[in-house]
Each structure stands twice: as structure tokens, then as C-alpha cells.
Design an enzyme around this catalytic site. Structure first.
Site, PDB file in Angstrom:
ATOM      1  N   GLY A 197       0.807  -1.232   0.000  1.00 51.53           N
ATOM      2  CA  GLY A 197       0.000   0.000   0.000  1.00 51.53           C
ATOM      3  C   GLY A 197       0.833   1.272   0.000  1.00 51.53           C
ATOM      4  O   GLY A 197       2.017   1.276   0.323  1.00 51.53           O
TER       5      GLY A 197
ATOM      6  N   TYR B 253      42.915  14.555  18.838  1.00 52.51           N
ATOM      7  CA  TYR B 253      42.466  13.690  17.745  1.00 52.51           C
ATOM      8  C   TYR B 253      43.482  12.571  17.553  1.00 52.51           C
ATOM      9  O   TYR B 253      44.654  12.824  17.258  1.00 52.51           O
ATOM     10  CB  TYR B 253      42.332  14.493  16.439  1.00 52.51           C
ATOM     11  CG  TYR B 253      42.045  13.605  15.241  1.00 52.51           C
ATOM     12  CD1 TYR B 253      40.894  12.811  15.204  1.00 52.51           C
ATOM     13  CD2 TYR B 253      42.924  13.535  14.162  1.00 52.51           C
ATOM     14  CE1 TYR B 253      40.633  11.971  14.128  1.00 52.51           C
ATOM     15  CE2 TYR B 253      42.662  12.699  13.076  1.00 52.51           C
ATOM     16  CZ  TYR B 253      41.518  11.926  13.069  1.00 52.51           C
ATOM     17  OH  TYR B 253      41.262  11.099  12.015  1.00 52.51           O
TER      18      TYR B 253
ATOM     19  N   ASP C 261       2.119  -3.156   8.528  1.00 49.68           N
ATOM     20  CA  ASP C 261       1.973  -1.975   9.387  1.00 49.68           C
ATOM     21  C   ASP C 261       1.398  -2.327  10.767  1.00 49.68           C
ATOM     22  O   ASP C 261       0.910  -1.457  11.474  1.00 49.68           O
ATOM     23  CB  ASP C 261       1.117  -0.895   8.692  1.00 49.68           C
ATOM     24  CG  ASP C 261      -0.319  -1.343   8.419  1.00 49.68           C
ATOM     25  OD1 ASP C 261      -0.629  -2.544   8.595  1.00 49.68           O
ATOM     26  OD2 ASP C 261      -1.135  -0.481   8.026  1.00 49.68           O
TER      27      ASP C 261
ATOM     28  N   LYS D 215      39.706   7.609  15.978  1.00 49.76           N
ATOM     29  CA  LYS D 215      39.227   6.971  14.740  1.00 49.76           C
ATOM     30  C   LYS D 215      40.178   5.887  14.292  1.00 49.76           C
ATOM     31  O   LYS D 215      41.376   6.141  14.151  1.00 49.76           O
ATOM     32  CB  LYS D 215      39.103   8.018  13.629  1.00 49.76           C
ATOM     33  CG  LYS D 215      38.453   7.438  12.388  1.00 49.76           C
ATOM     34  CD  LYS D 215      38.943   8.058  11.092  1.00 49.76           C
ATOM     35  CE  LYS D 215      40.171   7.353  10.573  1.00 49.76           C
ATOM     36  NZ  LYS D 215      40.627   7.828   9.274  1.00 49.76           N
TER      37      LYS D 215
ATOM     38  N   GLY E 276      -6.430  -3.016  -3.310  1.00 49.44           N
ATOM     39  CA  GLY E 276      -7.020  -3.436  -2.040  1.00 49.44           C
ATOM     40  C   GLY E 276      -6.360  -4.679  -1.457  1.00 49.44           C
ATOM     41  O   GLY E 276      -5.584  -5.370  -2.117  1.00 49.44           O
ATOM     42  N   THR E 277      -6.704  -4.938  -0.177  1.00 49.90           N
ATOM     43  CA  THR E 277      -6.056  -6.037   0.551  1.00 49.90           C
ATOM     44  C   THR E 277      -6.383  -7.409  -0.042  1.00 49.90           C
ATOM     45  O   THR E 277      -5.540  -8.312  -0.041  1.00 49.90           O
ATOM     46  CB  THR E 277      -6.446  -6.004   2.040  1.00 49.90           C
ATOM     47  OG1 THR E 277      -7.869  -5.849   2.145  1.00 49.90           O
ATOM     48  CG2 THR E 277      -5.780  -4.859   2.773  1.00 49.90           C
TER      49      THR E 277
ATOM     50  N   ARG F 271      -1.722   8.129   4.407  1.00 44.20           N
ATOM     51  CA  ARG F 271      -1.893   8.933   5.629  1.00 44.20           C
ATOM     52  C   ARG F 271      -0.577   9.200   6.362  1.00 44.20           C
ATOM     53  O   ARG F 271      -0.517  10.016   7.271  1.00 44.20           O
ATOM     54  CB  ARG F 271      -2.891   8.224   6.572  1.00 44.20           C
ATOM     55  CG  ARG F 271      -4.315   8.239   6.056  1.00 44.20           C
ATOM     56  CD  ARG F 271      -5.203   7.231   6.766  1.00 44.20           C
ATOM     57  NE  ARG F 271      -5.030   5.867   6.279  1.00 44.20           N
ATOM     58  CZ  ARG F 271      -5.691   4.802   6.737  1.00 44.20           C
ATOM     59  NH1 ARG F 271      -6.554   4.941   7.731  1.00 44.20           N
ATOM     60  NH2 ARG F 271      -5.480   3.601   6.235  1.00 44.20           N
TER      61      ARG F 271
HETATM   62  C1  UD1 Z   1      -7.336  -3.036   7.184  1.00 42.07           C
HETATM   63  C2  UD1 Z   1      -8.622  -3.879   7.218  1.00 42.07           C
HETATM   64  C3  UD1 Z   1      -9.416  -3.503   8.462  1.00 42.07           C
HETATM   65  C4  UD1 Z   1      -8.561  -3.708   9.704  1.00 42.07           C
HETATM   66  C5  UD1 Z   1      -7.243  -2.940   9.598  1.00 42.07           C
HETATM   67  C6  UD1 Z   1      -6.315  -3.340  10.750  1.00 42.07           C
HETATM   68  C7  UD1 Z   1      -9.276  -4.318   4.905  1.00 42.07           C
HETATM   69  C8  UD1 Z   1     -10.228  -3.945   3.802  1.00 42.07           C
HETATM   70  N1  UD1 Z   1      -9.407  -3.617   6.035  1.00 42.07           N
HETATM   71  O1  UD1 Z   1      -7.738  -1.668   7.054  1.00 42.07           O
HETATM   72  O2  UD1 Z   1     -10.592  -4.285   8.559  1.00 42.07           O
HETATM   73  O3  UD1 Z   1      -9.279  -3.286  10.853  1.00 42.07           O
HETATM   74  O4  UD1 Z   1      -6.578  -3.277   8.359  1.00 42.07           O
HETATM   75  O5  UD1 Z   1      -5.118  -2.634  10.741  1.00 42.07           O
HETATM   76  O6  UD1 Z   1      -8.504  -5.220   4.732  1.00 42.07           O
HETATM   77  N2  UD1 Z   1      -2.155  -3.219   1.254  1.00 42.07           N
HETATM   78  C9  UD1 Z   1      -1.618  -3.788   0.123  1.00 42.07           C
HETATM   79  N3  UD1 Z   1      -2.233  -3.560  -1.070  1.00 42.07           N
HETATM   80  C10 UD1 Z   1      -3.364  -2.828  -1.203  1.00 42.07           C
HETATM   81  C11 UD1 Z   1      -3.914  -2.247  -0.020  1.00 42.07           C
HETATM   82  C12 UD1 Z   1      -3.295  -2.476   1.195  1.00 42.07           C
HETATM   83  O7  UD1 Z   1      -0.604  -4.475   0.177  1.00 42.07           O
HETATM   84  O8  UD1 Z   1      -3.865  -2.682  -2.325  1.00 42.07           O
HETATM   85  C13 UD1 Z   1      -1.475  -3.441   2.546  1.00 42.07           C
HETATM   86  C14 UD1 Z   1      -1.018  -2.142   3.165  1.00 42.07           C
HETATM   87  O9  UD1 Z   1       0.296  -1.817   2.714  1.00 42.07           O
HETATM   88  C15 UD1 Z   1      -1.056  -2.457   4.651  1.00 42.07           C
HETATM   89  C16 UD1 Z   1      -2.158  -3.501   4.754  1.00 42.07           C
HETATM   90  O10 UD1 Z   1      -2.368  -4.007   3.452  1.00 42.07           O
HETATM   91  O11 UD1 Z   1       0.150  -3.027   5.089  1.00 42.07           O
HETATM   92  C17 UD1 Z   1      -3.467  -2.906   5.296  1.00 42.07           C
HETATM   93  O12 UD1 Z   1      -3.863  -1.858   4.421  1.00 42.07           O
HETATM   94  P1  UD1 Z   1      -4.469  -0.509   4.975  1.00 42.07           P
HETATM   95  O13 UD1 Z   1      -4.808   0.363   3.813  1.00 42.07           O
HETATM   96  O14 UD1 Z   1      -3.620   0.060   6.027  1.00 42.07           O
HETATM   97  O15 UD1 Z   1      -5.844  -1.072   5.588  1.00 42.07           O
HETATM   98  P2  UD1 Z   1      -6.703  -0.454   6.745  1.00 42.07           P
HETATM   99  O16 UD1 Z   1      -7.523   0.675   6.214  1.00 42.07           O
HETATM  100  O17 UD1 Z   1      -5.879  -0.174   7.928  1.00 42.07           O
HETATM  101 CA    CA Z   2      -3.636  -0.195   8.336  1.00 39.19          CA
END
Ligand code: UD1
Ligand code: CA
Length: 454
Positions: A12, A365, A102, A350, A78-79, A16
Site C-alpha cells: 500500500g 584527535y 503496518d 578513529k 485493495g487487501t 496517511r
Molecule cells: C485493514 C482492514 C481492516 C482492519 C485494519 C487493521 C481491509 C479492507 N481492512 O484496514 O478491517 O481493521 O486493516 O489494521 O482489509 N495493502 C496492500 N495492497 C493494497 C492495499 C493495502 O498491500 O492494495 C497493505 C497495506 O500496505 C497495509 C495492509 O495491506 O500493510 C493494510 O492496508 P491498509 O490500507 O492500512 O488497511 P486499513 O484501512 O488499515
Molecule cells: Ca492499516
């Protein structure tokens, strides 16, 4: 034998964070977040780790090296879409555990417990959850009348009633691999963010008559996610406290853990004291009864028993027993300080070796030098090691006495027991047991002031 793989989501943008770096590259307790997640997997005994990378993947690959497999997510959809990219690499396993780059406070033991629960329940999916006082931002865990997991609803898609739910999705899950694969095919991007949500797989599996469960974590702090710099700070405070408490339990006296930064690999023996404002990095090892700080930064240093180091910066150095360092010393890579030495105020060392009992008390030194035992450096000595093109070494024998304000123009050597008169600029070898004076003889002009004023 059941095989397990971990998928760490880290592709991701981390919008933010407002940072130019990959989110999971940012450090918590001096270690990149994604490394913490990786080490939790290792502690849980999971060795097949697949990192899903995309945005700034150069940084994440640099941090993880070839210790893990990579799946690239070219478009950040998306995830759920992220997990799809990693599935081919997990083709032969039975169980997939999904973690987030994260969410670095997760511990190996918790992963193990969740896996055990998942298997004992015979679930298709087990979501790791926790109840939070303030659930804002997290996906909510929606249960039916019997308390069975129904679905996860994201903050942005939730109605007022769902927003009241305090139990949230940690973003960590155990899946039966083949159930996950099937559910992912049914995920659609018809939500507020237009993304393929991994969280939708729960309702999909449930509708297919599969068992879906939630494992409520004992310590909600472990699910603390980092979405912005303030959360990075909050998670860092928790991790630093965890590390400091481990050292305290081993008998280390830490004056102020809020203001102490100890990297995870640092070793500190019982009876040592860490005063405020210290940053201890890398493979630093501190022996019994050493006192470090205040305001001292050590990186990959070994500090001997009973040594004290005050207001100092040292890197890649070995410092012996009962040494006094500082205040305000700078010890640079390749330095070895013997036992019972003194490296005092405004001294820079050093790539130099100091034998036992050698004293460099102030404003000096010592660079690229091999110094024997019981040598005394007067205030303001300089090893002149650089001729503008290359560095040269200085060698000084045991018991030598270097007078104040001496320049030692390298390459040059000073023999055992030799003395150098203050203010000398030494360009030639000084044999042992001799006195070298290398400065103009003093001239006195009688009545000079009187003549000038006339
Ligand atoms: C996500 C969950 C949420 C949970 C929260 C916990 C989803 C839809 N939501 O939300 O239910 O409560 O984590 O911390 O899963 N990432 C990718 N590729 C993408 C999007 C995200 O690899 O296309 C990775 C991000 O880098 C991150 C992780 O997935 O490490 C979570 O993504 P993030 O956008 O932070 O999700 P949240 O909004 O926190
Ligand atoms: Ca997150």
C-alpha cells in the site's frame, strides 16, 4: 504434516503517513516495521514468508533481502487483491496466515495461539480480533445472535449501529488455503473505496456454509496499526517499553524508559545502568556495571565491565573494562580502547588502538594510530594522518609521553618511553627513551615594550 505460509501485506501507499518512504520501512524501536512482522513469523515457526510489495518496494526489498519470497502487486486495488498476488507462491501449503506490514507489535506466541485455535475449531477462516475502547478506523466484527462471526464491515461502509461495535479486525487472519483461494474469486470491489477487500472473504465463506471464527487476542496492544506518524510514535513507545522491561527483568537499571532507545538486538548485562537520552543501536553489547549516558549514542559497540560513557557518540568500536569516556567524546569505526583507559572531553578516536591504561584526557584527535600501553596524551595532540591524498598511520610505543599541542605528522613513530616536548611538530621517528623537541627556541627581547611605546 500441515504446512503453513505467512503473507505479509505491504504494498500500500500509506497515504496517511505523508512520507516519501514505504510505510512498513519506517522503524519502530530502530527496526523497520516489516522486519518485526517477519521476526514474529519466525518466532511462530513459520519459515515460508511471502511479502506483498508494490509502492517503494525497493526499500522493503533492501530491508528484507532474500530471507523472504516476494509477490508484486502492480496496481494497488485493495487487501484482497494483494493476497491474490501471493497465492501462487503459497500453492502447496494447507494454512495461510495473513499479517500486515503496518502491524508490528504482533508476537510469535500470539500467532501460534491463533493457529492452534484455528485448527482446533476446524475453521475455514479465523480472524484475529480485539476489543478497543476507541475502534475508529478499524473494520468492525459483526456477529449473529449466537455470537458467530458474520462479516467484517469497514469503517467507511458501516452504518451508525455497526460503528458502535468495539470488537475490531486486527488485519491478521488464519485461512485454510484452498478456502481462501475460492473466496478470493468471489470478492468484488463494490464498496466505498472501490477496492477488493480481503475482509469480504468472511461473509463469502460463511454464505458457502464454511466455519468462520474470531480469535480474540489477549493483549489488544499487539494489533496496534500504523497509518500515520502519530500511530508510528505510539507503537514505537509500546515497543520500546517492551524492550526496556525485558532488560529491567534482567537486572539492568534504566533511569527513564520514555527517553531511552534500545534496539532489539542490544545485549546489556545485569548491574549496568542506562541513563536518560541514550540511543543504543545494532549489535551493541554492554557488560556488567557499565554506566552509559546520559545522552550517549552507541552503534555496534562493545563496552567492558565497569566502564562509564558520558555524553558520547561511538560506532563500531570496542571499549575495554573500567574505561572513562567523555563527556563529549567521539569514537569512530575501527577503534579499540584497552582496559583502564581514559578518553576524555572533546577527544576523537578513529580507526585507532589504545593499549591498556592509556590516557587521552582532552581536546585530542587520534586517528589511524597504534598506541601502546600507559601512554599519556597532553591536551591538544593531533595525529596528522591525512596528506590530502592518503591516510597514514602513527605508531606510539608503551609509556610514551606526548606533550601538549603536539602534531604527529604521519607516517611517524614514537618509541617506548619517549617524551615529546609540548608544542612540537614531529615529522621524523622518535627513538625509544629519547626526548624530542621540534619547535623554535624561545627568544627574549629585553625592553621590547618600552621601545615599541616610544
Ligand atoms: C485493514 C482492514 C481492516 C482492519 C485494519 C487493521 C481491509 C479492507 N481492512 O484496514 O478491517 O481493521 O486493516 O489494521 O482489509 N495493502 C496492500 N495492497 C493494497 C492495499 C493495502 O498491500 O492494495 C497493505 C497495506 O500496505 C497495509 C495492509 O495491506 O500493510 C493494510 O492496508 P491498509 O490500507 O492500512 O488497511 P486499513 O484501512 O488499515
Ligand atoms: Ca492499516
Amino acid at each position: 504434516m500441515t504446512k503453513t505460509a505467512a503473507i505479509i501485506l505491504a504494498a500500500g501507499k500509506g497515504t496517511r503517513m505523508h512520507s516519501p518512504h514505504a510505510k512498513a520501512w519506517h522503524a519502530v524501536a530502530q527496526r523497520p516495521m516489516i522486519k518485526w512482522v517477519e521476526s514474529a513469523c519466525r518466532a511462530a515457526g513459520i519459515d515460508k514468508i511471502i511479502a506483498v510489495v508494490g509502492h517503494r518496494q525497493d526499500e522493503l526489498r533492501a530491508v528484507l533481502g532474500d530471507s523472504v519470497l516476494y509477490a508484486e502487486q502492480k496496481e494497488l486495488l485493495g487487501t484482497g487483491h494483494a493476497v491474490m498476488q501471493a497465492m501462487p507462491a503459497a500453492a502447496e501449503v494447507d494454512t495461510v496466515i495473513i499479517l500486515s506490514g503496518d502491524v508490528p507489535l504482533i508476537q510469535g506466541e500470539t500467532i501460534q495461539k491463533a493457529l492452534q485455535f484455528h485448527k482446533a475449531e476446524g475453521n475455514a477462516v479465523t480472524v484475529m480480533t480485539a476489543a478497543l475502547e476507541n475502534p475508529t478506523g478499524y473494520g468492525r466484527i459483526v456477529r449473529d445472535m449466537d455470537g458467530q462471526l458474520l462479516c467484517i464491515t469497514e469503517q467507511k461502509d458501516a452504518d451508525a449501529k455497526t460503528l458502535q461495535i468495539k470488537e475490531v479486525n486486527s488485519g491478521m487472519y488464519c485461512f485454510r488455503r484452498e478456502a481462501l483461494e475460492q473466496a478470493l474469486q468471489a470478492v468484488r470491489a463494490d464498496n466505498a473505496q472501490g477496492e477488493y477487500y480481503l475482509t469480504d472473504t468472511i461473509a463469502i465463506l460463511r454464505a458457502a456454509g464454511e466455519r468462520t471464527g474470531a480469535y480474540c487476542m489477549e493483549d489488544a496492544a499487539e494489533m496496534g496499526g500504523v497509518n500515520d506518524m502519530l500511530q508510528l510514535y505510539e507503537v514505537d513507545c509500546i515497543m520500546r517499553k517492551r524492550i526496556a522491561m525485558r532488560h529491567m527483568a534482567n537486572g539492568v537499571h534504566i533511569w527513564n524508559m520514555e527517553n531511552t532507545y534500545i534496539a532489539p538486538e542490544v545485549e546489556i548485562a545485569a548491574g549496568a545502568e542506562i541513563r536518560p537520552g541514550c540511543i543504543l543501536n545494532g549489535n551493541t553489547k554492554i557488560a556488567e556495571n557499565a554506566i552509559v549516558g546520559p545522552n550517549t549514542t552507541l552503534e555496534n559497540c562493545t563496552v567492558g565491565m565497569g566502564t562509564d560513557i558520558v555524553e558520547t557518540v561511538a560506532k563500531d568500536a570496542v571499549i575495554g573494562k573500567n574505561v572513562h569516556v567523555g563527556p563529549f567524546a567521539y569514537i569512530r569505526p575501527g577503534s579499540q580502547i584497552g582496559d583502564n583507559c581514559k578518553v576524555g572531553d572533546f577527544v576523537e578516536i578513529k580507526n585507532a588502538t589504545l593499549g591498556d591504561c592509556t590516557k587521552v584526557s582532552h581536546l585530542t584527535y587520534v586517528g589511524d594510530a597504534d598506541v601502546g600501553q600507559k601512554v599519556n596524551f597532553g591536551c591538544g595532540t593531533v595525529t596528522v594522518n591525512y596528506d590530502g591524498k592518503i591516510k597514514h598511520r602513527t605508531s606510539i610505543g608503551n609509556n610514551a609521553f606526548i606533550g601538549c599541542n603536539t602534531n604527529l605528522v604521519a607516517p611517524v613513530s614514537v618509541g617506548d618511553g619517549a617524551y615529546i616536548a609540548a608544542g612540537s611538530t614531529i615529522t621524523d621517528a622518535v627513538p625509544e627513551e629519547t626526548l624530542a623537541i621540534a619547535r623554535a627556541r624561545q627568544v627574549i627581547k629585553e625592553n621590547w615594550t618600552d621601545k615599541r611605546n616610544r
